[in-house]
Every structure is written in C-alpha cells, then in structure tokens.
Design a protein around this motif. Structure first.
Motif, PDB file in Angstrom:
ATOM      1  N   SER B 115       0.845  -1.192   0.000  1.00  0.00           N
ATOM      2  CA  SER B 115       0.000   0.000   0.000  1.00  0.00           C
ATOM      3  C   SER B 115       0.879   1.240   0.000  1.00  0.00           C
ATOM      4  O   SER B 115       2.000   1.230   0.519  1.00  0.00           O
ATOM      5  N   VAL B 116       0.366   2.303  -0.587  1.00  0.00           N
ATOM      6  CA  VAL B 116       1.106   3.563  -0.659  1.00  0.00           C
ATOM      7  C   VAL B 116       1.427   4.058   0.753  1.00  0.00           C
ATOM      8  O   VAL B 116       2.536   4.528   1.027  1.00  0.00           O
ATOM      9  N   GLU B 117       0.480   3.902   1.638  1.00  0.00           N
ATOM     10  CA  GLU B 117       0.675   4.378   3.011  1.00  0.00           C
ATOM     11  C   GLU B 117       1.806   3.627   3.719  1.00  0.00           C
ATOM     12  O   GLU B 117       2.638   4.229   4.396  1.00  0.00           O
ATOM     13  N   ASP B 118       1.828   2.313   3.541  1.00  0.00           N
ATOM     14  CA  ASP B 118       2.889   1.506   4.182  1.00  0.00           C
ATOM     15  C   ASP B 118       4.266   1.876   3.618  1.00  0.00           C
ATOM     16  O   ASP B 118       5.249   1.962   4.363  1.00  0.00           O
ATOM     17  N   VAL B 119       4.321   2.070   2.307  1.00  0.00           N
ATOM     18  CA  VAL B 119       5.596   2.464   1.690  1.00  0.00           C
ATOM     19  C   VAL B 119       6.062   3.800   2.270  1.00  0.00           C
ATOM     20  O   VAL B 119       7.219   3.954   2.670  1.00  0.00           O
ATOM     21  N   LYS B 120       5.143   4.734   2.350  1.00  0.00           N
ATOM     22  CA  LYS B 120       5.486   6.059   2.876  1.00  0.00           C
ATOM     23  C   LYS B 120       6.002   5.953   4.318  1.00  0.00           C
ATOM     24  O   LYS B 120       7.052   6.504   4.670  1.00  0.00           O
ATOM     25  N   ASN B 121       5.260   5.237   5.128  1.00  0.00           N
ATOM     26  CA  ASN B 121       5.645   5.143   6.549  1.00  0.00           C
ATOM     27  C   ASN B 121       6.992   4.437   6.731  1.00  0.00           C
ATOM     28  O   ASN B 121       7.826   4.854   7.532  1.00  0.00           O
ATOM     29  N   GLU B 122       7.214   3.369   5.993  1.00  0.00           N
ATOM     30  CA  GLU B 122       8.455   2.613   6.145  1.00  0.00           C
ATOM     31  C   GLU B 122       9.651   3.422   5.637  1.00  0.00           C
ATOM     32  O   GLU B 122      10.698   3.467   6.306  1.00  0.00           O
ATOM     33  N   LEU B 123       9.507   4.065   4.498  1.00  0.00           N
ATOM     34  CA  LEU B 123      10.652   4.825   3.962  1.00  0.00           C
ATOM     35  C   LEU B 123      11.006   5.976   4.908  1.00  0.00           C
ATOM     36  O   LEU B 123      12.186   6.231   5.188  1.00  0.00           O
ATOM     37  N   GLU B 124       9.995   6.635   5.414  1.00  0.00           N
ATOM     38  CA  GLU B 124      10.242   7.727   6.353  1.00  0.00           C
ATOM     39  C   GLU B 124      10.898   7.195   7.635  1.00  0.00           C
ATOM     40  O   GLU B 124      11.826   7.807   8.174  1.00  0.00           O
ATOM     41  N   ALA B 125      10.456   6.031   8.081  1.00  0.00           N
ATOM     42  CA  ALA B 125      11.036   5.445   9.305  1.00  0.00           C
ATOM     43  C   ALA B 125      12.499   5.089   9.092  1.00  0.00           C
ATOM     44  O   ALA B 125      13.310   5.204  10.025  1.00  0.00           O
ATOM     45  N   GLN B 126      12.857   4.657   7.902  1.00  0.00           N
ATOM     46  CA  GLN B 126      14.271   4.342   7.631  1.00  0.00           C
ATOM     47  C   GLN B 126      15.124   5.608   7.718  1.00  0.00           C
ATOM     48  O   GLN B 126      16.222   5.590   8.298  1.00  0.00           O
ATOM     49  N   ILE B 127      14.627   6.682   7.158  1.00  0.00           N
ATOM     50  CA  ILE B 127      15.387   7.944   7.222  1.00  0.00           C
ATOM     51  C   ILE B 127      15.468   8.433   8.672  1.00  0.00           C
ATOM     52  O   ILE B 127      16.532   8.830   9.153  1.00  0.00           O
ATOM     53  N   GLU B 128      14.343   8.349   9.365  1.00  0.00           N
ATOM     54  CA  GLU B 128      14.321   8.808  10.760  1.00  0.00           C
ATOM     55  C   GLU B 128      15.264   7.986  11.632  1.00  0.00           C
ATOM     56  O   GLU B 128      15.940   8.516  12.515  1.00  0.00           O
ATOM     57  N   LYS B 129      15.320   6.690  11.385  1.00  0.00           N
ATOM     58  CA  LYS B 129      16.211   5.836  12.178  1.00  0.00           C
ATOM     59  C   LYS B 129      17.670   6.241  11.955  1.00  0.00           C
ATOM     60  O   LYS B 129      18.464   6.301  12.901  1.00  0.00           O
ATOM     61  N   ALA B 130      18.010   6.511  10.708  1.00  0.00           N
ATOM     62  CA  ALA B 130      19.386   6.921  10.391  1.00  0.00           C
ATOM     63  C   ALA B 130      19.721   8.253  11.070  1.00  0.00           C
ATOM     64  O   ALA B 130      20.801   8.409  11.657  1.00  0.00           O
ATOM     65  N   ILE B 131      18.793   9.186  11.000  1.00  0.00           N
ATOM     66  CA  ILE B 131      19.038  10.503  11.606  1.00  0.00           C
ATOM     67  C   ILE B 131      19.120  10.381  13.123  1.00  0.00           C
ATOM     68  O   ILE B 131      19.997  10.970  13.765  1.00  0.00           O
ATOM     69  N   LYS B 132      18.230   9.599  13.691  1.00  0.00           N
ATOM     70  CA  LYS B 132      18.239   9.392  15.143  1.00  0.00           C
ATOM     71  C   LYS B 132      19.571   8.798  15.597  1.00  0.00           C
ATOM     72  O   LYS B 132      20.075   9.096  16.682  1.00  0.00           O
ATOM     73  N   PHE B 133      20.142   7.966  14.746  1.00  0.00           N
ATOM     74  CA  PHE B 133      21.425   7.356  15.073  1.00  0.00           C
ATOM     75  C   PHE B 133      22.568   8.370  14.999  1.00  0.00           C
ATOM     76  O   PHE B 133      23.682   8.107  15.450  1.00  0.00           O
ATOM     77  N   GLY B 134      22.285   9.520  14.420  1.00  0.00           N
ATOM     78  CA  GLY B 134      23.323  10.552  14.349  1.00  0.00           C
ATOM     79  C   GLY B 134      23.917  10.732  12.967  1.00  0.00           C
ATOM     80  O   GLY B 134      24.888  11.460  12.792  1.00  0.00           O
ATOM     81  N   LEU B 135      23.324  10.070  11.973  1.00  0.00           N
ATOM     82  CA  LEU B 135      23.833  10.241  10.603  1.00  0.00           C
ATOM     83  C   LEU B 135      23.340  11.570  10.028  1.00  0.00           C
ATOM     84  O   LEU B 135      22.300  12.088  10.414  1.00  0.00           O
ATOM     85  N   ASN B 136      24.157  12.091   9.119  1.00  0.00           N
ATOM     86  CA  ASN B 136      23.820  13.326   8.414  1.00  0.00           C
ATOM     87  C   ASN B 136      23.870  12.995   6.929  1.00  0.00           C
ATOM     88  O   ASN B 136      24.860  13.293   6.254  1.00  0.00           O
ATOM     89  N   PRO B 137      22.790  12.368   6.433  1.00  0.00           N
ATOM     90  CA  PRO B 137      22.875  11.816   5.078  1.00  0.00           C
ATOM     91  C   PRO B 137      23.026  12.894   4.006  1.00  0.00           C
ATOM     92  O   PRO B 137      22.486  13.993   4.124  1.00  0.00           O
TER      93      PRO B 137
END
Lengths: 291, 291
Positions: B115-137
């Motif tokens: 679903s479009v919603e699941d794709v949106k939520n998962e992709l955003e969560a991947q970016i958020e996880k990276a940023i939370k870890f301290g990455l500056n992509p």
C-alpha cells in the motif's frame, strides 16, 4: 537419584549431549553447526530466533528433523559491531533494549533494566515465531544463560517449558556462573542436567581448550552430562562479529569446530563408554511423565 | 541544459560520482566499501538501514563525515537464505512483507502487494532511524530502485527528498529498467543524473565487466554521470548471502571491489579529464536553490 536414573538408565550410565549453541547467529555459525552435526559428534543444537541468519538455520531444521533442535532464547547481544534486538516491536518491550533498539550486551544490564512482563512477552514471541515458521523444537535453553539474570526471569523460563511441553536446560553450574542461587531457585519438579561442561577463557588463552575437551570425555562420570560448544569458522564474518571479544570469539569457535566436527573423535566416545542422548529423548520421557 | 550546467559547470564537463550501493548489507560489503573509499576511486555510498550490518556501517559514517553517505531506501530483499524486513513493526506495514515478515524478493511483488501508506511510513522510518542514530545523510537512493515500482511510490520518494532537503537519485535509465515511464514521471522540478551506468548480467557472464568499467571511463561524456557498483568480497559470508543468485552475486561484487578499490585506476580519471563530484556538492547546490 541422578537424571540418568530418572530417564530409566543405571546410575553409572554416562549419558552425554554434545550441544552447539548460537545457531542462526551468522552464516559461519550455521555452516559449522551443520557440518558438526553431519560429520562430527555434535548431536544437538539450538537456534537464536532474533538473529539475522535464523531463516537459513530454520530451513535446515525443518528439512532435517533427524537432528535435535531447540530454541536458544535470546535477551542479550554481546557483540561490538553486530547488533540484534527483540522479535517483538521495540515499543512493546522497551525495557529490553538500549537507545538504538538493540539488546543489552550484559546480563547485569538486563537485570537492571528489564521488566518481568517484557521478558515474558519476548521469550514467548521467540518460541511462537519458531513454531509459526514450522519448527518442532526439542528443547529450550538460553543465550548466555541470561534467563538466569533474576529469579523472576528464571520462573518465566521454567513456565515456558511447561506451557510448550518442552524440556528446559536447568543446571547448577550454569546458575552459579550467572549468580543465581541454585538452592533457592531449583524446584523439586525440575529436571536437571547433572553436569554441564563449557570452556573457560583461561583454557582458551593458554591453548588448552583441546585438552579440556579431551579430559571431559576421558573423565565423564555417570549421569546426564552436557557439553556446550559454539562451532564456527575463524573467517572474516566471525572475526567481524567477535571483534575485541576473544572470549567465545572466532578463534575459540574454530577450535570448537575442529574438535567436535572431527569424525575421529567418535572413537573416543566408544573408548570411554559414553552414550549419546538427545533432548528429544528427554522430551519424550518428560511428556510421558516418566521423569 | 544538462545537470553539469545546473551545477555551474560547462556543458562538456565530465562530472562523475562513483557510488557503492548496499553498505550495511553484510560485514563483507562494509569492509569492501570502506576499503574502496579509503584506497580506491569510490567517492560515495549509501546505507541499507534495515540490514543486519547497518550498525557497523553507521558507526563508520558518523566517524568519517569526509565521505559522502546516503540512505539506500530498502523495500525488497532479493536473497534466498538471508532475510530482512521493515524497520517498522510488521503489524504496522503488513503489505510490505511475506508470511515470515520479510521483504518481498521482487519489485513486482512489491507493486502488487504494497500500500502507498505503508511504503510512505516505512521509507520515512528508515530515514528517521538513520538521523536518530546521528547520521547526516548526503542523499537518498533506492535498493533495486524499488521506489520505481509504481508512480505513487516514486512520488513518495521525491517528496521525502523535499521533506529532508536531500537530493534523490532520479535517472531515466533506472526508471526504464524498473518499468517506470520517464516521460510521465519526471517532473520539471526534478534534478536529474544525466547518465547512470551499472553492470549487466551479460557482461558478468562473459567475463567483460572490467572492460565495461574501463569503457565507461574512456567514453564518458559531458554532464552529470553516476556509476553504481556493489563492492564486496567473494568470501563465505557473501557466497552464503548470494547463493543461487549470480546476478550481483559475490563473484561480481569481488570484481567491483578489485576494479574500484584499485588505486591505479585513479590515473584513468585524470587521463580522461573526469572530475569527481559528490552528492554532498549537489546537496549544497540544491539547498542553495541554484539548481
């Protein structure tokens, strides 16, 4: 009465399970475990459900029901660069994880932070995941024996055995290692492994692991005995996982593989009148109520 | 106007990013990526947040901000025995996973099920996880370009770039490979990579990957160019991951490593008047509004 007698053998029968812990941890661990079962004298293993290579090992377990396979309940991840966490969403078991959502490295951190409810839910979820995948586990044990981090966790562990009708690894020496008082925490109803054997860092450091393993086989006494090993290869993957952690590190695991995957060591079992027994044998006795 | 011009260069300037995909996939991939950056001609890479070795690579990225590092948004897992799934709980993105909670192997399955919603939520969560870890992509791209599985997913991808003020990899050849109509799905506002280069199975099978890589460097034309590679070692871990999957398998990845980690190939860049550019350079231009 020792556990050999409880299983219907004479008191002096030297029963032995040679058990590979940590299947599912890595491809290296899986390959070495499988070779140790197929060619060597290992006759039982248990799988870490939360680990990256669970799937590969679980497929092997499904396709090879002739080998004893248990669930290596996991609440800790001791490695520096290789991380894993709960099978449940982190938000459902927040007390089990660090700021990155990974398991704590040490039992002490688990003891300090983990709620009894989270431990219960996560351990049950690991068993359920394995069963849902189609596994038919023969027993339950515990990575780093972290279920022994507190008496409350240990009670959960015992209850899971009852719930799923599976024998659980309960042993005084392991309890001692993790600081759990065996006088208080062993119950009348518990089925005990009389003696558990596992390498110590001192043996590894001084190059005496092989001698230690030889001496276990030579000096084994009557009762139900268990050797716990961690076969893997000293390859790039395991070097990466165990970096800065020589205790149960990749070199140690290669020694475990070399000794226990060696077909020639089968004769040592015979020479010493050792009878291999599996957790599945124990499970059957256990569920017949004969123990 | 090509993208070299949009970045302030002349039309004929041969700009090139040499990009390692799939960091975080495995220890082998991480080691090879790091060596390719430090010794070779690779000058950018992106990390797969849901993968088992994310942590190791993320620690490297934090400690080495001099290297371009992006997020390799992941919605598929193409391997037979090595599995991973969403960073969000499976129950929150059920349309992204198979019966075992793992990503689908193919873009087609993703297209049919997600679903479009699941794709949106998962992709955003991947970016958020990276940023939370301290990455500056420095940028966003996509594993197997699976964000191109449908126009709706592609819109999400573009919007994430805007939201996080990061350049996203948009390129006609990649869109063509995944069956996305570039005439309809490229917008006026999109910043394009003029030409993307990546090996094809035919070159690998016939032993001509090296020749192909040489020819890219020799025949490069003016504009913004991108070479996509997957450096890793043909070792036990990668053999295990890529079993029965020679396409982008461990042998192929070893060839990528050997070519692009080779310091001697630096001279080929000079001989062919190629200027390396990073996603970080593009990000700066992008955020200055000069593109």
């Amino acid at each position: 009465m020792n556990s050999a007698q409880r299983l219907g053998f004479s008191k002096g029968t030297k029963l032995l399970i040679i058990h590979a812990d940590d299947a599912g941890l890595s491809h290296s661990e899986n390959r070495a475990t499988i070779q140790s079962l197929e060619q060597g004298i290992v006759n039982s293993y248990s799988i870490m459900v939360p680990c990256p290579w669970f799937y590969e090992m679980a497929v092997f377990a499904k396709n090879n029901p002739q080998f004893d396979n248990g669930i290596h309940l996991t609440l800790t991840c001791e490695w520096e660069n290789y991380k894993f966490g709960p099978v449940l969403p982190v938000s459902e078991v927040p007390s089990l994880v660090d700021e990155n959502g990974h398991f704590y490295k040490k039992r002490e951190q688990l003891r300090e932070n983990a709620s009894v409810e989270d431990v219960k839910n996560e351990l049950e979820a690991q068993i359920e995941k394995a069963i849902k995948f189609g596994l038919n586990p023969t027993h339950i044990d515990s990575h780093m024996y972290s279920v022994g981090a507190s008496p409350e966790f240990f009670d959960i562990y015992r209850e899971l055995g009852k719930k799923y009708k599976l024998p659980v690894l309960i042993n005084e020496q392991l309890m001692k290692i993790v600081g759990l008082n065996s006088e208080v925490n062993i119950k009348q109803e518990d089925f005990l492994i009389d003696r558990a054997y596992f390498g110590e860092f001192e043996y590894f450091k001084t190059g005496k692991l092989n001698d230690f393993y030889d001496s276990i086989l030579e000096k084994l006494t009557g009762g139900l005995n268990l050797i716990l090993i961690h076969p893997a290869f000293d390859d790039n993957e395991m070097k990466g996982i165990t970096v800065n952690h020589p205790n149960f590190g990749s070199e140690w695991r290669q020694i475990d593989f070399d000794f226990f995957a060696n077909e020639e060591n089968k004769s040592k079992l015979k020479e010493n009148s050792i009878e291999l027994i599996t957790w599945n044998d124990i499970r059957k006795a256990y569920n017949d109520g004969s123990n």
